[in-house]
Write a protein that holds these residues in place. Structure first.
Motif, PDB file in Angstrom:
ATOM      1  N   ALA A 123      21.393  20.648  -4.535  1.00 27.35           N
ATOM      2  CA  ALA A 123      21.630  19.366  -5.210  1.00 27.35           C
ATOM      3  C   ALA A 123      21.964  18.248  -4.228  1.00 27.35           C
ATOM      4  O   ALA A 123      21.534  17.098  -4.414  1.00 27.35           O
ATOM      5  CB  ALA A 123      22.752  19.515  -6.238  1.00 27.35           C
ATOM      6  N   LYS A 124      22.681  18.565  -3.192  1.00 27.58           N
ATOM      7  CA  LYS A 124      23.083  17.523  -2.230  1.00 27.58           C
ATOM      8  C   LYS A 124      21.896  16.912  -1.511  1.00 27.58           C
ATOM      9  O   LYS A 124      21.977  15.780  -1.021  1.00 27.58           O
ATOM     10  CB  LYS A 124      24.066  18.116  -1.209  1.00 27.58           C
ATOM     11  CG  LYS A 124      23.521  19.238  -0.347  1.00 27.58           C
ATOM     12  CD  LYS A 124      24.580  19.756   0.615  1.00 27.58           C
ATOM     13  CE  LYS A 124      24.053  20.882   1.502  1.00 27.58           C
ATOM     14  NZ  LYS A 124      23.728  22.103   0.710  1.00 27.58           N
ATOM     15  N   GLU A 125      20.772  17.633  -1.464  1.00 20.66           N
ATOM     16  CA  GLU A 125      19.584  17.141  -0.761  1.00 20.66           C
ATOM     17  C   GLU A 125      18.735  16.216  -1.634  1.00 20.66           C
ATOM     18  O   GLU A 125      17.853  15.525  -1.110  1.00 20.66           O
ATOM     19  CB  GLU A 125      18.703  18.322  -0.337  1.00 20.66           C
ATOM     20  CG  GLU A 125      19.409  19.412   0.452  1.00 20.66           C
ATOM     21  CD  GLU A 125      18.532  20.659   0.572  1.00 20.66           C
ATOM     22  OE1 GLU A 125      17.366  20.608   0.116  1.00 20.66           O
ATOM     23  OE2 GLU A 125      19.025  21.669   1.096  1.00 20.66           O
ATOM     24  N   VAL A 126      18.976  16.227  -2.944  1.00 23.63           N
ATOM     25  CA  VAL A 126      18.061  15.543  -3.864  1.00 23.63           C
ATOM     26  C   VAL A 126      18.813  14.567  -4.769  1.00 23.63           C
ATOM     27  O   VAL A 126      18.469  14.408  -5.949  1.00 23.63           O
ATOM     28  CB  VAL A 126      17.259  16.570  -4.697  1.00 23.63           C
ATOM     29  CG1 VAL A 126      16.297  17.339  -3.804  1.00 23.63           C
ATOM     30  CG2 VAL A 126      18.185  17.518  -5.437  1.00 23.63           C
ATOM     31  N   GLN A 127      19.799  13.896  -4.232  1.00 22.90           N
ATOM     32  CA  GLN A 127      20.594  12.978  -5.042  1.00 22.90           C
ATOM     33  C   GLN A 127      19.781  11.827  -5.638  1.00 22.90           C
ATOM     34  O   GLN A 127      20.003  11.450  -6.796  1.00 22.90           O
ATOM     35  CB  GLN A 127      21.765  12.441  -4.214  1.00 22.90           C
ATOM     36  CG  GLN A 127      22.866  13.477  -3.966  1.00 22.90           C
ATOM     37  CD  GLN A 127      23.453  14.009  -5.266  1.00 22.90           C
ATOM     38  OE1 GLN A 127      23.916  13.242  -6.107  1.00 22.90           O
ATOM     39  NE2 GLN A 127      23.430  15.318  -5.433  1.00 22.90           N
ATOM     40  N   PRO A 128      18.824  11.221  -4.917  1.00 21.05           N
ATOM     41  CA  PRO A 128      18.027  10.152  -5.541  1.00 21.05           C
ATOM     42  C   PRO A 128      17.233  10.645  -6.756  1.00 21.05           C
ATOM     43  O   PRO A 128      17.141   9.945  -7.771  1.00 21.05           O
ATOM     44  CB  PRO A 128      17.098   9.693  -4.422  1.00 21.05           C
ATOM     45  CG  PRO A 128      17.803  10.078  -3.161  1.00 21.05           C
ATOM     46  CD  PRO A 128      18.499  11.353  -3.483  1.00 21.05           C
ATOM     47  N   GLU A 129      16.666  11.856  -6.659  1.00 24.34           N
ATOM     48  CA  GLU A 129      15.899  12.417  -7.774  1.00 24.34           C
ATOM     49  C   GLU A 129      16.816  12.739  -8.954  1.00 24.34           C
ATOM     50  O   GLU A 129      16.458  12.489 -10.118  1.00 24.34           O
ATOM     51  CB  GLU A 129      15.146  13.669  -7.321  1.00 24.34           C
ATOM     52  CG  GLU A 129      14.009  13.411  -6.347  1.00 24.34           C
ATOM     53  CD  GLU A 129      14.465  13.144  -4.913  1.00 24.34           C
ATOM     54  OE1 GLU A 129      13.645  12.665  -4.118  1.00 24.34           O
ATOM     55  OE2 GLU A 129      15.648  13.429  -4.583  1.00 24.34           O
ATOM     56  N   ALA A 204      -3.168  10.361  -8.321  1.00 27.70           N
ATOM     57  CA  ALA A 204      -2.951  11.358  -7.268  1.00 27.70           C
ATOM     58  C   ALA A 204      -2.747  12.730  -7.889  1.00 27.70           C
ATOM     59  O   ALA A 204      -2.517  12.857  -9.095  1.00 27.70           O
ATOM     60  CB  ALA A 204      -1.737  10.981  -6.413  1.00 27.70           C
ATOM     61  N   ASP A 205      -2.843  13.756  -7.070  1.00 27.36           N
ATOM     62  CA  ASP A 205      -2.592  15.113  -7.529  1.00 27.36           C
ATOM     63  C   ASP A 205      -1.133  15.281  -7.917  1.00 27.36           C
ATOM     64  O   ASP A 205      -0.248  14.550  -7.450  1.00 27.36           O
ATOM     65  CB  ASP A 205      -2.936  16.119  -6.431  1.00 27.36           C
ATOM     66  CG  ASP A 205      -4.430  16.208  -6.167  1.00 27.36           C
ATOM     67  OD1 ASP A 205      -5.212  15.825  -7.056  1.00 27.36           O
ATOM     68  OD2 ASP A 205      -4.806  16.638  -5.059  1.00 27.36           O
ATOM     69  N   GLU A 206      -0.882  16.282  -8.731  1.00 28.63           N
ATOM     70  CA  GLU A 206       0.473  16.525  -9.227  1.00 28.63           C
ATOM     71  C   GLU A 206       1.472  16.857  -8.122  1.00 28.63           C
ATOM     72  O   GLU A 206       2.669  16.677  -8.289  1.00 28.63           O
ATOM     73  CB  GLU A 206       0.435  17.672 -10.251  1.00 28.63           C
ATOM     74  CG  GLU A 206       1.675  17.831 -11.083  1.00 28.63           C
ATOM     75  CD  GLU A 206       1.505  18.879 -12.156  1.00 28.63           C
ATOM     76  OE1 GLU A 206       1.481  18.518 -13.348  1.00 28.63           O
ATOM     77  OE2 GLU A 206       1.394  20.074 -11.819  1.00 28.63           O
ATOM     78  N   ASP A 207       0.978  17.325  -7.002  1.00 30.08           N
ATOM     79  CA  ASP A 207       1.874  17.694  -5.891  1.00 30.08           C
ATOM     80  C   ASP A 207       1.613  16.852  -4.641  1.00 30.08           C
ATOM     81  O   ASP A 207       1.867  17.290  -3.518  1.00 30.08           O
ATOM     82  CB  ASP A 207       1.748  19.175  -5.569  1.00 30.08           C
ATOM     83  CG  ASP A 207       0.323  19.594  -5.235  1.00 30.08           C
ATOM     84  OD1 ASP A 207      -0.579  18.743  -5.272  1.00 30.08           O
ATOM     85  OD2 ASP A 207       0.119  20.787  -4.934  1.00 30.08           O
ATOM     86  N   GLU A 254       9.704  14.517 -18.863  1.00 26.38           N
ATOM     87  CA  GLU A 254      10.024  15.915 -19.139  1.00 26.38           C
ATOM     88  C   GLU A 254       9.530  16.836 -18.030  1.00 26.38           C
ATOM     89  O   GLU A 254      10.262  17.731 -17.574  1.00 26.38           O
ATOM     90  CB  GLU A 254       9.405  16.329 -20.472  1.00 26.38           C
ATOM     91  CG  GLU A 254       9.663  17.780 -20.865  1.00 26.38           C
ATOM     92  CD  GLU A 254       8.997  18.132 -22.168  1.00 26.38           C
ATOM     93  OE1 GLU A 254       8.047  18.950 -22.154  1.00 26.38           O
ATOM     94  OE2 GLU A 254       9.404  17.574 -23.214  1.00 26.38           O
ATOM     95  N   ASN A 255       8.307  16.620 -17.582  1.00 26.19           N
ATOM     96  CA  ASN A 255       7.775  17.484 -16.529  1.00 26.19           C
ATOM     97  C   ASN A 255       8.488  17.249 -15.204  1.00 26.19           C
ATOM     98  O   ASN A 255       8.716  18.200 -14.448  1.00 26.19           O
ATOM     99  CB  ASN A 255       6.269  17.291 -16.400  1.00 26.19           C
ATOM    100  CG  ASN A 255       5.501  18.084 -17.432  1.00 26.19           C
ATOM    101  OD1 ASN A 255       5.227  19.273 -17.226  1.00 26.19           O
ATOM    102  ND2 ASN A 255       5.177  17.460 -18.546  1.00 26.19           N
ATOM    103  N   GLY A 256       8.848  16.011 -14.916  1.00 24.45           N
ATOM    104  CA  GLY A 256       9.617  15.750 -13.714  1.00 24.45           C
ATOM    105  C   GLY A 256      10.952  16.472 -13.733  1.00 24.45           C
ATOM    106  O   GLY A 256      11.369  17.074 -12.735  1.00 24.45           O
ATOM    107  N   ARG A 283       8.925  14.498  -7.674  1.00 21.44           N
ATOM    108  CA  ARG A 283       8.846  13.141  -7.130  1.00 21.44           C
ATOM    109  C   ARG A 283       7.601  12.411  -7.621  1.00 21.44           C
ATOM    110  O   ARG A 283       7.643  11.204  -7.905  1.00 21.44           O
ATOM    111  CB  ARG A 283       8.861  13.203  -5.596  1.00 21.44           C
ATOM    112  CG  ARG A 283      10.234  13.550  -5.025  1.00 21.44           C
ATOM    113  CD  ARG A 283      10.162  13.815  -3.537  1.00 21.44           C
ATOM    114  NE  ARG A 283      11.500  13.981  -2.963  1.00 21.44           N
ATOM    115  CZ  ARG A 283      11.737  14.548  -1.779  1.00 21.44           C
ATOM    116  NH1 ARG A 283      10.712  15.002  -1.044  1.00 21.44           N
ATOM    117  NH2 ARG A 283      12.975  14.660  -1.341  1.00 21.44           N
ATOM    118  N   VAL A 284       6.484  13.128  -7.723  1.00 21.99           N
ATOM    119  CA  VAL A 284       5.254  12.513  -8.235  1.00 21.99           C
ATOM    120  C   VAL A 284       5.455  12.064  -9.680  1.00 21.99           C
ATOM    121  O   VAL A 284       5.069  10.951 -10.066  1.00 21.99           O
ATOM    122  CB  VAL A 284       4.066  13.486  -8.122  1.00 21.99           C
ATOM    123  CG1 VAL A 284       2.850  12.960  -8.898  1.00 21.99           C
ATOM    124  CG2 VAL A 284       3.687  13.700  -6.664  1.00 21.99           C
TER     125      VAL A 284
END
Length: 305
Positions: A123-129, A204-207, A254-256, A283-284
């Motif tokens: 969690a600490k790595e993905v705070q913006p998300e 763009a692609d999903e990934d 929802e998918n994000g 992120r996408v």
């Protein structure tokens, strides 16, 4: 058939829906047709899994990517026709092969559990998300609230409305029938419309790792919307039509959230082929949602039925 599904419910749904659509289409290729087992059942259980067989749809092709808005228009027509064909089918008689599949508030419940447990300390790595997801949580209940209030009818929905789930006539390019019915269940038209836009109108692609490539193609959006509404728009209330662009945003959100949840939990649900694959997918989706918010007014000015 994937282990993620309740196979018995899934196959009962498919058997009922394909029997109904086969009786409601003039084109013999217009519906998938199950081939029964020798015992007259819709599928069989083997030592290494469950199996079912469909009749082959003659003279058809499948596209993985829309080469033009016209391709995506035909996709919208096919899924609109599918919804219209099943408009008199009693949706409430179908089961849920995956419980709460498009229950966005419940997806947030699972997300918050993953965030609280944080089993791998990610969690600490993905705070913006995480912040982006939480900032949109209040929106997550919009479609459920509309359904519970009676504003939106329960319908038979496909729930995986990707371009490659439509078979096209090899010569004319016309949509013949919809395939991959594993996620057919009771739902909202906004789910199908939204999933179609999420997967087909993204540039763009999903990934995709380079988020600068991610945006919403309004020509693709409008092509799908025109095709979809040309088939089923006349059978929809104004409220249901207004819910369609909401569905595009909610399916993307929802998918994000699902991708981010799976990343926090250690990539246990979605298959990954590289480190941080699910994070990149999340992120996408969040970038695409931000683009949808920028184009919200244009999205809501759907074609006149």
């Amino acid at each position: 058939i994937s282990d993620a599904f309740d196979v018995e419910v899934l196959m009962k749904n498919i058997a009922a829906v394909t029997a109904f659509t086969a009786a409601h289409t003039e084109d013999p290729r217009g519906s998938m047709k199950l081939v029964p087992t020798r015992k007259g059942e819709s599928y069989c259980c083997g030592a290494d899994g469950n199996y079912r067989v469909y009749d082959y749809v003659e003279h058809s092709i499948c596209l993985q990517t829309a080469e033009s808005p016209e391709d995506f228009y035909r996709c919208g027509v096919a899924f609109g026709r599918f919804l219209k064909m099943l408009s008199s089918f009693p949706a409430e008689t179908l089961g849920e092969p995956i419980k709460n599949f498009h229950n966005t508030p419940d997806r947030y419940r699972i997300f918050r559990e993953a965030l609280e447990k944080d089993p791998l300390g990610r969690a600490k790595e993905v705070q913006p998300e995480i912040a982006f997801a939480l900032a949109h949580e209040q929106e997550a209940h919009i479609l459920q609230d509309m359904r519970e209030s009676g504003a939106l009818p329960l319908r038979v929905t496909h729930n995986d409305t990707k371009l490659n789930n439509v078979l096209l006539d090899r010569d004319t390019g016309r949509g013949i029938c919809v395939v991959d019915l594993d996620t057919v269940m009771p739902g909202l038209a906004a789910f199908d419309f939204g999933e179609g836009i999420r997967t087909g109108a993204c540039t763009a692609d999903e990934d995709e790792r380079d988020l600068s490539k991610v945006s919403l193609s309004m020509p693709m959006y409008r092509a799908f919307a025109e095709g979809y509404l040309s088939e089923v728009g006349a059978a929809m209330s104004p409220a249901e039509i207004r819910s369609l662009p909401v569905g595009a945003r909610m399916m993307t959100l929802e998918n994000g959230v699902r991708f981010l949840t799976d990343y926090l939990n250690g990539d246990r649900y979605f298959h990954i082929s590289r480190e941080k694959h699910n994070l990149e997918r999340a992120r996408v989706q969040f970038r695409l949602l931000a683009c949808m918010e920028e184009h919200r007014a244009e999205m809501e000015s759907l074609p006149v039925v």
